[in-house]
Design a protein around this motif. Sequence first.
Motif, PDB file in Angstrom:
ATOM      1  N   LYS A   1      -0.424  24.649  43.706  1.00  0.00           N
ATOM      2  CA  LYS A   1      -1.208  25.268  44.771  1.00  0.00           C
ATOM      3  C   LYS A   1      -1.692  24.208  45.761  1.00  0.00           C
ATOM      4  CE  LYS A   1      -5.000  28.436  45.579  1.00  0.00           C
ATOM      5  NZ  LYS A   1      -6.124  29.168  44.999  1.00  0.00           N
ATOM      6  N   LYS A   2      -2.173  23.072  45.238  1.00  0.00           N
ATOM      7  CA  LYS A   2      -2.646  21.985  46.092  1.00  0.00           C
ATOM      8  C   LYS A   2      -1.499  21.436  46.932  1.00  0.00           C
ATOM      9  CE  LYS A   2      -5.703  19.284  44.213  1.00  0.00           C
ATOM     10  NZ  LYS A   2      -6.307  18.204  43.430  1.00  0.00           N
ATOM     11  N   GLN A   3      -0.319  21.309  46.308  1.00  0.00           N
ATOM     12  CA  GLN A   3       0.869  20.809  47.004  1.00  0.00           C
ATOM     13  C   GLN A   3       1.252  21.759  48.151  1.00  0.00           C
ATOM     14  OE1 GLN A   3       4.326  20.674  44.450  1.00  0.00           O
ATOM     15  NE2 GLN A   3       4.905  18.667  45.232  1.00  0.00           N
ATOM     16  N   HIS A   4       1.199  23.066  47.874  1.00  0.00           N
ATOM     17  CA  HIS A   4       1.540  24.074  48.879  1.00  0.00           C
ATOM     18  C   HIS A   4       0.557  24.019  50.049  1.00  0.00           C
ATOM     19  CE1 HIS A   4       3.069  27.821  50.508  1.00  0.00           C
ATOM     20  NE2 HIS A   4       1.826  28.255  50.590  1.00  0.00           N
ATOM     21  N   GLU A   5      -0.743  23.911  49.748  1.00  0.00           N
ATOM     22  CA  GLU A   5      -1.756  23.856  50.798  1.00  0.00           C
ATOM     23  C   GLU A   5      -1.570  22.609  51.662  1.00  0.00           C
ATOM     24  OE1 GLU A   5      -5.434  24.034  48.672  1.00  0.00           O
ATOM     25  OE2 GLU A   5      -5.239  26.185  48.295  1.00  0.00           O
ATOM     26  N   ARG A   6      -1.270  21.482  51.023  1.00  0.00           N
ATOM     27  CA  ARG A   6      -1.065  20.237  51.758  1.00  0.00           C
ATOM     28  C   ARG A   6       0.130  20.371  52.705  1.00  0.00           C
ATOM     29  NH1 ARG A   6       1.891  15.488  51.026  1.00  0.00           N
ATOM     30  NH2 ARG A   6       0.915  13.718  52.004  1.00  0.00           N
ATOM     31  N   ARG A   7       1.209  20.978  52.218  1.00  0.00           N
ATOM     32  CA  ARG A   7       2.407  21.176  53.037  1.00  0.00           C
ATOM     33  C   ARG A   7       2.092  22.064  54.243  1.00  0.00           C
ATOM     34  NH1 ARG A   7       6.194  18.528  54.846  1.00  0.00           N
ATOM     35  NH2 ARG A   7       7.863  19.776  55.630  1.00  0.00           N
TER      36      ARG A   7
END
Length: 61
Positions: A36-42
């Motif tokens: 989820k954190k990776q998706h938000e960062r992207r």
Amino acid sequence: MKEIHFKKIQWKKPDLKGKWQKLKNMKPGDIKAHLKKQHERRQQILEKRRNSKFAKKMAPY
């Protein structure tokens, strides 16, 4: 006349064993939070690109 020698490109093999080991030791909640954190960062990165000066300059084209 001098001969030119080119160096061979050395590729690093991916560390799949270490990656799988790390995933095995993580809890499902941790994995979900990481993704989820990776998706938000992207999404933030893409948003910055869309709102950049360059994107606005190129919009008419």
